[in-house]
Design a protein around this motif. Structure first.
Motif, PDB file in Angstrom:
ATOM      1  N   SER B  15     -28.216  30.368  17.254  1.00 52.08           N
ATOM      2  CA  SER B  15     -26.101  30.878  16.810  1.00 52.08           C
ATOM      3  C   SER B  15     -26.234  29.040  18.803  1.00 52.08           C
ATOM      4  O   SER B  15     -25.340  28.784  18.176  1.00 52.08           O
ATOM      5  CB  SER B  15     -26.462  32.066  17.070  1.00 52.08           C
ATOM      6  N   ILE B  16     -26.293  30.492  19.223  1.00 51.72           N
ATOM      7  CA  ILE B  16     -26.875  29.291  20.950  1.00 51.72           C
ATOM      8  C   ILE B  16     -26.681  27.488  20.614  1.00 51.72           C
ATOM      9  O   ILE B  16     -25.346  27.365  20.781  1.00 51.72           O
ATOM     10  CB  ILE B  16     -27.002  30.522  21.854  1.00 51.72           C
ATOM     11  N   ILE B  17     -27.688  27.761  20.120  1.00 56.35           N
ATOM     12  CA  ILE B  17     -27.498  25.949  20.897  1.00 56.35           C
ATOM     13  C   ILE B  17     -26.873  25.400  19.229  1.00 56.35           C
ATOM     14  O   ILE B  17     -26.501  24.278  19.841  1.00 56.35           O
ATOM     15  CB  ILE B  17     -29.313  26.009  19.853  1.00 56.35           C
ATOM     16  N   ALA B  18     -26.723  26.352  18.355  1.00 53.62           N
ATOM     17  CA  ALA B  18     -25.869  25.107  17.199  1.00 53.62           C
ATOM     18  C   ALA B  18     -24.392  24.655  18.794  1.00 53.62           C
ATOM     19  O   ALA B  18     -24.018  23.660  17.360  1.00 53.62           O
ATOM     20  CB  ALA B  18     -25.520  26.588  16.477  1.00 53.62           C
ATOM     21  N   ILE B  19     -24.535  26.255  18.901  1.00 53.39           N
ATOM     22  CA  ILE B  19     -22.309  26.008  19.328  1.00 53.39           C
ATOM     23  C   ILE B  19     -22.568  25.045  20.313  1.00 53.39           C
ATOM     24  O   ILE B  19     -22.051  23.970  20.601  1.00 53.39           O
ATOM     25  CB  ILE B  19     -22.270  27.012  19.920  1.00 53.39           C
ATOM     26  N   VAL B  20     -23.304  25.076  20.679  1.00 55.69           N
ATOM     27  CA  VAL B  20     -23.881  23.998  22.297  1.00 55.69           C
ATOM     28  C   VAL B  20     -23.960  22.582  21.542  1.00 55.69           C
ATOM     29  O   VAL B  20     -22.578  21.453  21.921  1.00 55.69           O
ATOM     30  CB  VAL B  20     -24.958  24.349  22.963  1.00 55.69           C
ATOM     31  N   LEU B  21     -24.382  22.457  20.521  1.00 56.91           N
ATOM     32  CA  LEU B  21     -24.442  21.307  19.581  1.00 56.91           C
ATOM     33  C   LEU B  21     -22.954  20.862  19.195  1.00 56.91           C
ATOM     34  O   LEU B  21     -22.790  19.734  19.480  1.00 56.91           O
ATOM     35  CB  LEU B  21     -25.598  20.949  18.473  1.00 56.91           C
ATOM     36  N   GLY B  22     -22.435  22.017  18.779  1.00 54.53           N
ATOM     37  CA  GLY B  22     -20.736  21.592  18.150  1.00 54.53           C
ATOM     38  C   GLY B  22     -20.005  21.137  19.223  1.00 54.53           C
ATOM     39  O   GLY B  22     -19.375  20.186  18.670  1.00 54.53           O
ATOM     40  N   LEU B  23     -20.251  21.515  20.301  1.00 53.41           N
ATOM     41  CA  LEU B  23     -19.190  21.225  21.610  1.00 53.41           C
ATOM     42  C   LEU B  23     -19.821  19.428  22.318  1.00 53.41           C
ATOM     43  O   LEU B  23     -19.101  19.193  23.056  1.00 53.41           O
ATOM     44  CB  LEU B  23     -19.614  22.768  22.807  1.00 53.41           C
ATOM     45  N   ILE B  24     -21.115  19.383  21.989  1.00 51.41           N
ATOM     46  CA  ILE B  24     -21.504  18.442  22.410  1.00 51.41           C
ATOM     47  C   ILE B  24     -20.763  17.102  20.829  1.00 51.41           C
ATOM     48  O   ILE B  24     -20.219  16.266  22.040  1.00 51.41           O
ATOM     49  CB  ILE B  24     -22.735  18.018  22.352  1.00 51.41           C
ATOM     50  N   VAL B  25     -21.002  17.568  19.634  1.00 50.60           N
ATOM     51  CA  VAL B  25     -20.876  16.662  19.216  1.00 50.60           C
ATOM     52  C   VAL B  25     -18.969  16.252  19.169  1.00 50.60           C
ATOM     53  O   VAL B  25     -18.032  15.387  19.533  1.00 50.60           O
ATOM     54  CB  VAL B  25     -20.777  17.092  17.683  1.00 50.60           C
ATOM     55  N   GLY B  26     -17.420  17.674  19.377  1.00 48.46           N
ATOM     56  CA  GLY B  26     -16.994  17.655  20.063  1.00 48.46           C
ATOM     57  C   GLY B  26     -16.528  16.708  20.876  1.00 48.46           C
ATOM     58  O   GLY B  26     -15.301  15.869  21.324  1.00 48.46           O
ATOM     59  N   VAL B 341     -30.980  22.721  13.270  1.00 51.72           N
ATOM     60  CA  VAL B 341     -31.290  23.103  15.152  1.00 51.72           C
ATOM     61  C   VAL B 341     -32.911  23.432  15.480  1.00 51.72           C
ATOM     62  O   VAL B 341     -33.427  23.366  16.187  1.00 51.72           O
ATOM     63  CB  VAL B 341     -30.348  24.261  14.902  1.00 51.72           C
ATOM     64  N   ARG B 342     -33.378  23.686  14.124  1.00 51.27           N
ATOM     65  CA  ARG B 342     -35.099  23.817  14.054  1.00 51.27           C
ATOM     66  C   ARG B 342     -35.744  22.811  15.020  1.00 51.27           C
ATOM     67  O   ARG B 342     -36.343  23.329  15.534  1.00 51.27           O
ATOM     68  CB  ARG B 342     -35.636  24.615  13.045  1.00 51.27           C
ATOM     69  N   GLY B 343     -35.360  21.579  14.268  1.00 50.08           N
ATOM     70  CA  GLY B 343     -35.994  20.443  14.135  1.00 50.08           C
ATOM     71  C   GLY B 343     -35.870  20.443  15.864  1.00 50.08           C
ATOM     72  O   GLY B 343     -36.460  19.835  16.165  1.00 50.08           O
ATOM     73  N   ILE B 344     -34.514  20.468  15.822  1.00 53.40           N
ATOM     74  CA  ILE B 344     -34.315  19.872  17.653  1.00 53.40           C
ATOM     75  C   ILE B 344     -35.408  20.704  18.715  1.00 53.40           C
ATOM     76  O   ILE B 344     -35.204  19.580  19.096  1.00 53.40           O
ATOM     77  CB  ILE B 344     -32.439  19.965  18.024  1.00 53.40           C
ATOM     78  N   ILE B 345     -34.930  21.810  18.431  1.00 50.31           N
ATOM     79  CA  ILE B 345     -35.985  22.956  19.118  1.00 50.31           C
ATOM     80  C   ILE B 345     -37.326  22.950  18.941  1.00 50.31           C
ATOM     81  O   ILE B 345     -38.290  23.805  19.823  1.00 50.31           O
ATOM     82  CB  ILE B 345     -35.028  24.018  19.801  1.00 50.31           C
TER      83      ILE B 345
END
Lengths: 346, 358, 512
Positions: B15-26, B341-345
């Protein structure tokens, strides 16, 4: 199988949220000339004026947009807007300006009535103003319009120009403001052409062009040749339907609303428009704040005050004799010889 | 307590990584649009935590999201996709309005709870309809609940227009003061932010959710049905009854959200031209919170903060509020598409796994 | 023969999955015209190895040579080009299509832009005569028998020009007669110059048909031997890694009175067709009644009716004289019927629940597991640990999710849970399906132990060996009726096979 189905729904949902965001964003950027980053005007002055739209947003091609255009034209003040995405936002958006020390805060649309009232009573020092609703607070200027009077005039045009004696009216939701449009339009037609039949359809929404399109198609199919729309974004659908029919050789008209919509949708389909000068009112009241003459209270703007009327470009499609008739009725209304009803006759 | 933590570990990191990725995309989208992402995120947080009024209003924004998030997650735990939180929310609003406006002469300690209970109860019944159709007739719950969303919207408008309307307005009369669940002294403390008891109830609901689902006999049945209805039936559980029960409780959450919105925030009900969308946001919150009650508290906190903060972003950095929907949408996307996300981490993930094996 | 070049040679193949080495430097040679069996327990790495040969996986180490040429097989199409064909355990056929359409699927002969079915049919005819593969080229797949479907699969590989055929557990779904036929076909194939790799864990078939056996255990090659020099017990020992007895040890049964009586049972399936046609049977205390039959003759509906999952149209089910037709699953369970389901993943366990939760899946609502509506996790855990201990379920802890256990241990857990209910009747449906030799032995021993304690046991299985070895009495089910009853010591595969196919009873006693 089931899992993947659910997952795909979820992904679709996420995608829709993203796409919806993208779409709107683009829209915003396009209109950025007049409303870039939500602020304009001469920032050198100390006077700050804020404007809160209703959920229609600042690009609704209707009164929100008109209001912001009026405010942008004010000289000598820093102006800014906030768009509301849901009803919860009205109060917080108004407070954003009021608590931010703005000299005047506009609420646009009758939906904001309660919020403006509450914020005004909690902040007696602040100045607020509202369009299309009456708020009984000493620090609030309420501006409403006699839409029925302006609608009467376009009713005269429609009554005189219809060839089929069938005329349509597409409304947004069935609320008092829109009822005034219908009432005036009906009275105007009745005055010049008692044989003409008025078909009425309330779509129930101000933001559904598809509903507007179907409503217009039904009217035109039933023989109507002129349709008056008072339905905000829904009205765009009415124009789209008419444009398609005109292109295929059918002779149909739309009467626009709030602004001179021939500028937006073209002279081929726009017979005339019932103009509601929200921009003028916003500009004038805002100027009063700059000049220090602002006073609370309510005002109703009709033909006399030049708050409503028919578009200046009407002469393109409306013959001079009809316009003369329109002018005649306008004087009668101003002089009080004719009183336009605000509730449609049954 | 350690068990609660265990529920998080693993999925929490994603979840945390997804949130960070979302903020980056934004941030990337903002850069493309010519806005300053850092300034925007800064204004977002100052909008939320800048003063007590805004902080209070953020809590107000979060409250219904928690409850509609529960509505989605509770059903999801029982294997149901409750997309009808929206309709249940509206029905809850309407029931609370009716009780709040039409019932006279009750003291506040009876009237307000009664209105809240009515909202929850009718939301529950609205959802139980969906469960009943699924259990008895095998009708897919997604279809029925979407349909019931529309029925709820128009039914609510009909009721307001014909029974509760304030003369000449597009809204109902105000609810009686005795039905209000506002929190006046806290509200005054927070510069008249619309604070109400709903926040407290929502937090209590998370405790209820956890205990019911993981500590009771009935929760055991619901989870068994949700994970494997065939095995549940084999083991002698009544699958149909559990489906109805899960939908009912799920609907109560959404109904409560609606009731608090009326009784605590607006104090009247407007005629709506479209769905308010809180129920749909609940789906996103449920997903962000991984259908875990405490995860949802955090998910609603995130979602509400972003939503409320969007006004700050447009105010402080000129970013249009639509853009924040992109950020939220991206976060949901990354959580839903956990594979990405799993792929990225993956590199880190496997390294850890291997160490465990050795 | 050993001096010739092998048609397939694997050299030091290693394949790792996260946390597991599935194949550990496996070397293997297949010579022309030979049937080479690959023997190993479930999870030994046979399938992984064959998937590497067929191009579905890439090996981490090692190389493959076809006819002495080193090759890289990175997808199934490449494998087909090299003349490798695979007959899968689960057929990959399009049900509504005809036999011909299925065979040519993916490489349809064209005449202009139209399908040239005639040429295709002629070619199929030719192949089927050459190898003795009887099929009806125009029949639809869902209308033909399982045996014929398998022949279609074989034809598919031959049509694509396969010289090397891999058979993955080909006999799992066949009747004894069909197995004999398949053996004939395989002999024919090798006689015509094809080479075959046979994956199986059935020793009887290996002894019967193969030339060479390679035994794999835990991803490693244990040995490669000539079949003529091996015996079943030696092979089993190599496969399992310890001594295995084949004959199930059991005393003679001492049956008591009827415990379960089923009379004139009629049950419909979901499509509304009558599947049980007035079925009668008795199970006595202290005996194991085996139900033999080909899949699809009403076994599933019989189990569902007995456990309360299917509606009984008419007839009676009596447990110790108490009527249980159309009772709910819970009433039946509480009356004393326990049940080891056919599909343990679908019906036996909630895979995402912990072992403790699964252990009380049917009793969670009773004291001491549940008090005033709340679960007592301590009591549940205690019960789970007791069962795990008593039945030797290999699990890291009682909190481990059922999903992460091996099939054998999952089955042990279910058996533990069911036996612990101390039922009067134990229904075991395919209790050893998919299990390896060690686990099979355990399950069968448990069933016999229950019998010895005076329980009535109803065993439903498609494995004839199991039925004959474990049962005290055998009833044959055919088209929803019990068509005959035999005693295991007085019958054999052939007789049972005939009865299962519906032909009149030779030696058995007809049940009336």
């Amino acid at each position: 199988m089931k899992k993947s189905f659910k997952l795909s729904i979820v992904l679709l949902l996420a995608l829709t949220v993203v796409l919806a965001g993208c779409g709107n964003n683009k829209n915003n950027a396009n209109s950025g000339e007049s409303a870039n980053a939500g602020s304009s005007g001469n920032t050198a002055s100390n006077v700050k004026i804020g404007l809160v739209t209703d959920v229609g947003g600042v690009n609704d091609k209707s009164f929100n947009q008109s209001a912001w255009e009026g405010l942008s034209a004010v000289e000598g003040a820093k102006t800014e807007y906030l768009q509301s995405t849901k009803a919860d936002d009205y109060e917080t958006n108004l407070n954003k300006f009021v608590k931010g020390g703005y000299d005047l805060t506009w609420g646009i649309g009758m939906d904001l009535g309660d919020a403006v009232g509450k914020v005004a009573s909690e902040n007696a020092d602040a100045k607020l103003a509202i369009i299309d609703a009456t708020v009984d607070q000493p620090n609030v200027k309420s501006v409403t319009f006699s839409e029925n009077e302006g609608s009467f005039l376009v009713g005269v045009v429609a009554g005189l120009m219809t060839k089929t004696n069938k005329i349509g009216f597409v409304g947004g939701t069935e609320i008092p403001v829109i009822k005034r449009f219908e009432a005036g339009f009906q009275a105007g037609i009745q005055a010049v052409n008692p044989n003409a039949q008025l078909l009425v359809n309330y779509t129930g929404a101000f933001d559904k062009p598809d509903l507007g399109k179907t409503a217009a198609a039904t009217f035109y199919d039933n023989g109507a040749d002129i349709v008056f729309q008072a339905a905000g974004g829904t009205g765009t659908g009415v124009f789209n339907e008419a444009t398609a029919r005109v292109k295929s050789g059918q002779k149909v008209w739309v009467i626009g609303v709030d602004k001179d919509q021939s500028l937006e949708f073209g002279d081929e389909v726009t017979l005339t428009s019932m103009v509601k000068r929200v921009d003028e009112a916003v500009k004038r009241v805002s100027q009063e704040v700059i000049d220090g003459t602002f006073k609370g209270g309510s005002e109703v703007l009709g033909l006399k005050e030049n708050g409503v009327g028919i578009a200046d470009t009407s002469s393109k499609n409306v013959p001079a004799d009809v316009l003369a008739k329109v002018e005649e009725y306008k004087q009668k209304i101003i002089s009080g010889e004719i009183t336009v009803p605000s509730e449609p006759a049954k | 307590m350690s068990k609660i933590l265990k529920l998080f570990s693993g999925s929490g990191a994603i979840s945390i990584i997804a949130i960070v990725l979302g903020l980056i995309v934004g941030a990337v989208v903002m850069l493309i649009g010519g806005y300053e992402p850092l300034l925007a995120y800064k204004s977002l947080f100052s909008q939320v935590f800048g003063n007590t009024y805004d902080f209070g209003e953020t809590l107000r924004e979060i409250t219904p999201l928690i409850l509609t998030g529960f509505a989605f997650a509770f059903a999801a735990r029982a294997g149901l996709f409750n997309i009808g939180g929206e309709g249940q929310f509206i029905v809850g609003m309407t029931a609370a309005s009716v009780i709040g406006i039409k019932v006279h002469g009750l003291p506040i300690y009876i009237h307000a709870p009664l209105a809240v209970i009515a909202g929850g109860l009718f939301g529950g019944i609205w959802a139980a309809l969906v469960g009943y159709l699924k259990a008895k007739r095998g009708v897919n719950e997604v279809i029925t609940s979407i349909m019931l969303n529309w029925i709820a919207l128009y039914l609510a408008n009909f009721i307001v227009r014909h029974f509760l309307l304030m003369e000449g307005k597009q809204r109902s009369e105000d609810i009686l003061p005795t039905a209000s669940v506002s929190f006046p002294w806290l509200s005054d403390l927070m510069d008249s932010a619309r604070i109400h008891w709903g926040m407290l109830i929502a937090v209590l609901c998370s405790v209820f959710f956890y205990y019911f689902m993981w500590k009771t006999k009935q929760g055991f049945e619901l989870r068994a049905v949700g994970n494997n209805p065939n095995a549940a039936q084999y083991a002698g559980m009544n699958v149909g009854r559990n489906v109805v029960k899960a939908m009912f409780i799920s609907g109560i959450f959404a109904g409560l959200a609606g009731a608090f919105q009326i009784l605590g925030v607006f104090h009247y009900q407007s005629i709506m031209s479209g769905s308010p969308g809180t129920g749909f946001d609940g789906i996103a919150v449920g997903l962000i919170g991984m259908n875990n009650p405490f995860g949802i508290l955090l998910g609603a906190l995130l979602f509400g903060t972003l939503t409320y903060g969007s006004a700050g972003m447009s105010f402080g950095a000129g970013v249009p509020p639509e853009l924040i929907r992109i950020v939220i949408g991206s976060i949901i996307f990354f959580i839903a598409a956990q594979g990405i996300v799993r792929g990225i981490i993956k590199p880190f993930y496997f390294k850890r796994k291997k160490e465990k094996v050795l | 023969m050993n001096s010739a070049t092998p048609v397939v040679e694997l050299k030091g193949i290693t394949k790792r999955f996260p946390g597991v080495v599935a194949n550990d430097s496996i070397s293997f040679k297949l010579f022309k015209g030979e049937i080479h069996a690959l023997l190993g327990e479930n999870g030994a790495g046979k399938s992984t190895l064959m998937n590497i040969v067929f191009g579905l996986y890439q090996p981490d180490e090692g190389s493959i040579e076809i006819n002495g040429e080193p090759v890289i097989i990175d997808n199934p199409n490449k494998a087909i080009d090299l003349g490798i064909g695979m007959v899968h355990q689960h057929f990959k056929l399009v049900e509504p299509f005809t036999v011909t359409e299925n065979i040519i699927l993916g490489m349809e002969p064209k005449k202009g832009s139209n399908l040239d079915t005639k040429t295709a049919a002629a070619r199929i005819q030719e192949l089927s005569e050459q190898y003795g593969l009887r099929v009806d080229p125009y029949a639809k797949i869902h209308d033909i028998s399982v045996g014929m479907q398998q022949r279609v699969e074989i034809l598919k590989t031959l049509y694509r020009g396969a010289d090397i055929l891999i058979f993955d557990e080909p006999t799992a779904v066949l009747t004894p007669q069909e197995i004999t036929e398949l053996m004939e076909i395989m002999r024919r194939l090798v006689a015509e110059g094809k080479s075959i790799i046979l994956i199986t864990h059935k020793l009887k078939e290996i002894m019967h048909i193969s030339n060479t056996v390679t035994i794999i255990r835990r991803g490693k090659v244990i040995d490669t031997v000539k079949t003529s020099e091996a015996s079943p017990s030696i092979l089993a020992e190599k496969m399992v890694g310890r001594n295995v007895t084949f004959k199930v040890d059991k005393r003679a049964a001492a049956p008591g009175g009827n415990v379960l009586e089923v009379r004139d049972l009629f049950v419909k399936n979901k499509e509304g067709a009558t599947v049980l046609n007035g079925l009668n049977l008795n199970v006595r205390a202290g005996e194991i009644l085996g139900i033999a039959g080909v899949d699809g003759n009403g076994q599933t509906q019989l189990i569902e009716a007995l456990t309360g999952l299917s509606k009984v149209e008419s007839g009676s089910i009596r447990l110790n004289g108490k009527e249980l037709a159309n009772a709910t699953p819970r009433q039946i369970s509480e009356s004393g019927i326990a049940h080891i389901p056919e599909d343990r993943h679908k019906h036996g366990l909630v895979l995402d629940f912990s072992m403790s939760e699964n252990m009380v899946l049917e009793t969670y609502y009773k004291e001491p597991y549940s008090k005033r509506g709340f679960l007592d996790y301590n009591a549940i855990k205690k019960q789970a640990q007791r069962l795990i201990q008593a039945f030797d379920v290999r699990t890291p802890s009682a909190e481990t999710k059922a999903r992460s256990l091996s099939g054998g241990n999952q089955q042990k857990a279910i058996i533990a849970r069911e036996i612990d209910k101390n039922p009067d009747v134990l229904i075991a449906a395919q209790p050893t399906r998919g299990l390896d030799v060690g686990a099979i032995e355990f399950v069968q021993t448990q069933l016999i132990a229950q019998r010895d304690q005076g329980k009535a046991v109803l065993l439903i299985s498609f494995e004839l060996d199991e039925i004959i070895n474990v049962s005290d009495r055998i009833a044959v089910i055919y088209e929803g009726q019990i068509v005959g009853e035999v005693l295991p010591e007085q019958t054999n595969d052939q007789e049972l096979g005939l009865m299962m196919a519906g032909s009149t009873v030779a030696g058995g006693v007809r049940h009336e």
